[in-house]
Scaffold this active site. Structure first.
Site, PDB file in Angstrom:
ATOM      1  N   LYS A 177      -5.098 -11.928  26.852  1.00 27.81           N
ATOM      2  CA  LYS A 177      -5.057 -12.180  28.297  1.00 27.81           C
ATOM      3  C   LYS A 177      -6.102 -13.229  28.664  1.00 27.81           C
ATOM      4  O   LYS A 177      -5.829 -14.204  29.331  1.00 27.81           O
ATOM      5  CB  LYS A 177      -5.293 -10.882  29.063  1.00 27.81           C
ATOM      6  CG  LYS A 177      -5.330 -11.056  30.564  1.00 27.81           C
ATOM      7  CD  LYS A 177      -5.614  -9.769  31.313  1.00 27.81           C
ATOM      8  CE  LYS A 177      -5.813 -10.053  32.791  1.00 27.81           C
ATOM      9  NZ  LYS A 177      -6.178  -8.848  33.570  1.00 27.81           N
ATOM     10  N   GLU A 183     -12.765 -11.863  18.597  1.00 29.90           N
ATOM     11  CA  GLU A 183     -11.964 -11.474  17.422  1.00 29.90           C
ATOM     12  C   GLU A 183     -10.713 -12.333  17.324  1.00 29.90           C
ATOM     13  O   GLU A 183     -10.389 -12.909  16.282  1.00 29.90           O
ATOM     14  CB  GLU A 183     -11.533 -10.000  17.536  1.00 29.90           C
ATOM     15  CG  GLU A 183     -12.631  -8.977  17.352  1.00 29.90           C
ATOM     16  CD  GLU A 183     -13.326  -8.601  18.639  1.00 29.90           C
ATOM     17  OE1 GLU A 183     -13.959  -7.536  18.672  1.00 29.90           O
ATOM     18  OE2 GLU A 183     -13.254  -9.367  19.610  1.00 29.90           O
ATOM     19  N   GLY A 236      -5.070  -5.634  30.668  1.00 29.45           N
ATOM     20  CA  GLY A 236      -4.720  -5.744  29.247  1.00 29.45           C
ATOM     21  C   GLY A 236      -4.045  -4.491  28.727  1.00 29.45           C
ATOM     22  O   GLY A 236      -3.003  -4.529  28.074  1.00 29.45           O
ATOM     23  N   ARG A 237      -4.604  -3.345  29.061  1.00 26.95           N
ATOM     24  CA  ARG A 237      -4.071  -2.086  28.539  1.00 26.95           C
ATOM     25  C   ARG A 237      -2.789  -1.672  29.248  1.00 26.95           C
ATOM     26  O   ARG A 237      -2.199  -0.640  28.926  1.00 26.95           O
ATOM     27  CB  ARG A 237      -5.132  -0.978  28.632  1.00 26.95           C
ATOM     28  CG  ARG A 237      -5.715  -0.792  30.020  1.00 26.95           C
ATOM     29  CD  ARG A 237      -6.896   0.166  29.997  1.00 26.95           C
ATOM     30  NE  ARG A 237      -7.509   0.261  31.307  1.00 26.95           N
ATOM     31  CZ  ARG A 237      -8.446  -0.584  31.762  1.00 26.95           C
ATOM     32  NH1 ARG A 237      -8.846  -1.610  31.014  1.00 26.95           N
ATOM     33  NH2 ARG A 237      -8.960  -0.417  32.987  1.00 26.95           N
ATOM     34  N   GLU A 322     -10.482   3.578  28.578  1.00 27.93           N
ATOM     35  CA  GLU A 322     -10.951   2.331  29.193  1.00 27.93           C
ATOM     36  C   GLU A 322     -10.708   2.371  30.708  1.00 27.93           C
ATOM     37  O   GLU A 322     -11.391   1.697  31.476  1.00 27.93           O
ATOM     38  CB  GLU A 322     -10.240   1.121  28.575  1.00 27.93           C
ATOM     39  CG  GLU A 322     -11.041  -0.166  28.646  1.00 27.93           C
ATOM     40  CD  GLU A 322     -10.418  -1.296  27.853  1.00 27.93           C
ATOM     41  OE1 GLU A 322     -10.892  -1.590  26.737  1.00 27.93           O
ATOM     42  OE2 GLU A 322      -9.418  -1.884  28.338  1.00 27.93           O
ATOM     43  N   HIS A 353      -3.033  20.103   9.587  1.00 25.53           N
ATOM     44  CA  HIS A 353      -3.775  20.257   8.327  1.00 25.53           C
ATOM     45  C   HIS A 353      -5.049  19.428   8.349  1.00 25.53           C
ATOM     46  O   HIS A 353      -5.653  19.176   7.315  1.00 25.53           O
ATOM     47  CB  HIS A 353      -2.869  19.849   7.156  1.00 25.53           C
ATOM     48  CG  HIS A 353      -1.551  20.556   7.185  1.00 25.53           C
ATOM     49  ND1 HIS A 353      -1.343  21.784   6.593  1.00 25.53           N
ATOM     50  CD2 HIS A 353      -0.380  20.242   7.800  1.00 25.53           C
ATOM     51  CE1 HIS A 353      -0.108  22.180   6.822  1.00 25.53           C
ATOM     52  NE2 HIS A 353       0.503  21.261   7.557  1.00 25.53           N
ATOM     53  N   LYS A 481     -20.645  -6.981  23.925  1.00 32.01           N
ATOM     54  CA  LYS A 481     -20.140  -8.295  23.480  1.00 32.01           C
ATOM     55  C   LYS A 481     -21.242  -9.352  23.635  1.00 32.01           C
ATOM     56  O   LYS A 481     -21.469 -10.175  22.741  1.00 32.01           O
ATOM     57  CB  LYS A 481     -18.920  -8.710  24.310  1.00 32.01           C
ATOM     58  CG  LYS A 481     -17.660  -7.883  24.096  1.00 32.01           C
ATOM     59  CD  LYS A 481     -16.529  -8.393  24.991  1.00 32.01           C
ATOM     60  CE  LYS A 481     -15.307  -7.499  24.957  1.00 32.01           C
ATOM     61  NZ  LYS A 481     -14.231  -7.968  25.887  1.00 32.01           N
TER      62      LYS A 481
HETATM   63  O1  F6P Z   1     -12.911  -5.532  25.351  1.00 32.73           O
HETATM   64  C1  F6P Z   1     -11.907  -4.833  25.944  1.00 32.73           C
HETATM   65  C2  F6P Z   1     -10.740  -5.733  26.296  1.00 32.73           C
HETATM   66  O2  F6P Z   1     -11.065  -6.611  27.296  1.00 32.73           O
HETATM   67  C3  F6P Z   1      -9.517  -4.922  26.662  1.00 32.73           C
HETATM   68  O3  F6P Z   1      -9.494  -4.529  28.001  1.00 32.73           O
HETATM   69  C4  F6P Z   1      -8.413  -5.859  26.282  1.00 32.73           C
HETATM   70  O4  F6P Z   1      -7.192  -5.209  26.141  1.00 32.73           O
HETATM   71  C5  F6P Z   1      -8.939  -6.419  24.969  1.00 32.73           C
HETATM   72  O5  F6P Z   1     -10.352  -6.494  25.142  1.00 32.73           O
HETATM   73  C6  F6P Z   1      -8.401  -7.749  24.562  1.00 32.73           C
HETATM   74  O6  F6P Z   1      -8.611  -8.694  25.576  1.00 32.73           O
HETATM   75  P1  F6P Z   1      -7.739 -10.041  25.612  1.00 32.73           P
HETATM   76  O7  F6P Z   1      -6.306  -9.672  25.725  1.00 32.73           O
HETATM   77  O8  F6P Z   1      -8.275 -10.792  26.803  1.00 32.73           O
HETATM   78  O9  F6P Z   1      -8.019 -10.776  24.332  1.00 32.73           O
END
Ligand code: F6P
Length: 519
Positions: A177, A183, A236-237, A322, A353, A481
């Site tokens: 987003k 990452e 995002g979620r 979140e 289990h 972060k």
């Molecule tokens: O760090 C949490 C977050 O911002 C989430 O809310 C989101 O889904 C995820 O990182 C990835 O963010 P993006 O889609 O902006 O890369």
């Protein structure tokens, strides 16, 4: 907004909840968009129901619900709407419809030309779990494209994500987003390098982006025609309904995405129209408030009795934790009642289990959401009947328990002498009365999965409104972060004093020194 604990309606509600019981003789079912929700395992009474209605009114829930569903900026700390329902609306606004058609056209073309035997989906959190869940739920049979998911910043993740793939027939999907997540950008850089190293003539031609920050994607090098839009009014979620699911459409088929839209839109309609007493998301929210803020259960266990739903738990962990992991209300006042529970779980019967001992006899225990499909997509009836039997049995054991006399009689029946039976029986008692909800899907289909995910989205929104917290921001993820950026700078420039953070605790300071040595 009045802090919850100061609301007389809250006092009445929590008193009624304390006095209410799980009534094993009463069946409480709610039908919601093809799903059947069984709340018989949750505390209930006429007083509690009455108090719940008053609490919803005191929180002006219906007005707020309309603001949510009509896309008003109810995400007040970010001054945005939370309009994920618009992404799955049967007749969405023009820009959503146009983007949906752009994605479908891209899929049609890729399928018609039989391009991209491999897909590397790079994204994390909300840009990852939903797609993993959907592909793993529906993609385990008859597909010619294979998908690799790369989310972690650990280089081992991208290494295994790209291993043994043909770079010339691989599409890289960058889902982000913000298009700013460390990452995702690092992994995207690695993937582009990998394409270039294989002499792919047009590396960027094999990369698409799904983002609410198209300018950043363009500057990174993704061609505009391969950038699919997300909007800042979609969390995002809550973004599985967007072009993020392009990977699923390529890997499985577009019908899966359309089916999930239909099921979730049906749950939106149920949420908006069903009276609260027969409203699935609202009843789940109220049961959750009782278990968390009145009875003090610290966590919620999710038990999907379906091996195809292995990613449902991490998906719901992000969605729930979140959203509801907040300790101040929308005014910024400290909350004085517990809010979002820790969410954990694993598919049944594996979970039995693994940690059901704790659920049955642990000192805390936890409410459980059992999720099961009435019908299987295989022909081994004995397997499915066993699965259903285990799901109902575990639920029954948590509900009715086993008292000392029952346990003692069991020990005697197994031939133990009375003294041993007296002693052993104490270890075999099950407390019972452990709250749970059973969610029954007719079968696992895109429609029912869509309805299930929307059910939890709306439940979370209702709980947040009752607690008075904002479920649509996530400020808490930023601090770590930012610290990571500073520490990374220090690790990457050990000899540059300007890059050495001076505010760190002794331990972090020590390990930065240690890790700098190793490089
Ligand atoms: O760090 C949490 C977050 O911002 C989430 O809310 C989101 O889904 C995820 O990182 C990835 O963010 P993006 O889609 O902006 O890369």
């Amino acid at each position: 907004m009045t802090p919850l604990e100061q609301l007389p309606e809250w006092q009445t509600f929590s008193q009624a909840a304390h006095q209410a019981q799980v009534n094993l003789k009463r069946l409480r079912l709610v039908q919601a968009a093809s799903l059947t929700l069984d709340f018989s395992g949750q505390r209930n009474s006429a007083q509690l129901e009455q108090a719940a209605g008053q609490l919803l009114t005191a929180r002006q829930f219906e007005q707020w619900q309309q603001q949510l569903l009509q896309g008003e900026p109810i995400n007040i700390t970010e001054n945005r709407a939370a309009w994920h329902t618009m992404l799955r609306a049967p007749a969405p606004i023009a820009e959503v419809a146009a983007e949906r058609e752009r994605v479908n056209a891209f899929i049609r073309n890729a399928d018609a030309t039989r391009r991209w035997r491999h897909i590397v989906h790079i994204g994390i959190g909300g840009s990852d779990w939903g797609v993993r869940l959907t592909v793993n739920a529906f993609g385990y049979t008859k597909r010619w494209r294979n998908v690799r998911f790369v989310s972690n910043i650990d280089g081992h993740a991208i290494a295994s994500g790209l291993a043994n793939l043909d770079p010339h027939d691989t599409l890289v999907v960058i889902a982000s987003k913000s298009f700013a997540t460390a990452e995702t950008l690092l992994n995207a850089n690695r993937a582009r390098e990998w394409l270039k190293a294989a002499n792919v003539c047009d590396p960027e031609g094999q990369i698409v982006a799904v983002t609410a920050n198209p300018e950043a994607a363009r500057q990174w090098g993704v061609p505009s025609t391969q950038i699919f839009k997300l909007w800042d009014w979609v969390g995002g979620r809550f973004s599985i309904w967007s072009a993020v699911n392009l990977t699923t459409a390529l890997a499985v088929n577009s019908d899966v995405v359309a089916g999930m839209h239909a099921g979730s839109a049906a749950m939106d309609q149920h949420f908006e129209e069903a009276p609260w007493q027969q409203n699935g998301p609202i009843q789940m929210a109220l049961a959750g408030l009782v278990n968390r803020s009145v009875l003090g259960y610290g966590s919620l266990n999710i038990a999907p009795y379906d091996a195809r739903l292995s990613d449902l738990v991490p998906y719901l962990q992000q969605l729930e934790m979140e959203s509801l992991g907040k300790s101040v209300d929308i005014q910024g006042n400290p909350m004085t009642v517990p809010t979002g529970p820790a969410v954990w779980g694993m598919p049944g019967t594996d979970a039995q289990h693994t940690f059901f001992q704790w659920l049955h006899q642990g000192s805390d225990g936890a409410p459980v959401d059992f999720v099961v499909c009435q019908q299987a997509d295989h022909d081994w009836q004995e397997h499915h009947q066993s699965l259903l039997a285990n799901c109902l049995a575990q639920r029954e054991a948590m509900l009715i328990g086993k008292d000392f006399d029952q346990a003692r009689n069991e020990c005697l029946a197994q031939g133990h002498d009375p003294d041993t039976a007296d002693w052993l029986a104490k270890h075999r008692v099950h407390q019972g009365g452990r709250p749970n909800t059973l969610i029954v899907l007719p079968k696992l289909s895109p429609y029912t999965l869509g309805a299930l995910l929307a059910l939890y989205e709306h439940k979370i929104a209702v709980q947040a409104r009752l607690w008075g917290i904002n479920p649509f921001d996530q400020w808490g993820v930023e601090y770590g972060k930012n610290l990571a950026t500073n520490i990374l700078n220090a690790l990457q420039a050990p000899d540059d004093p300007a890059q050495q953070p001076d505010t760190l605790d002794a331990s972090t300071h020590h390990w930065i020194r240690q890790f700098q040595q190793k490089h």
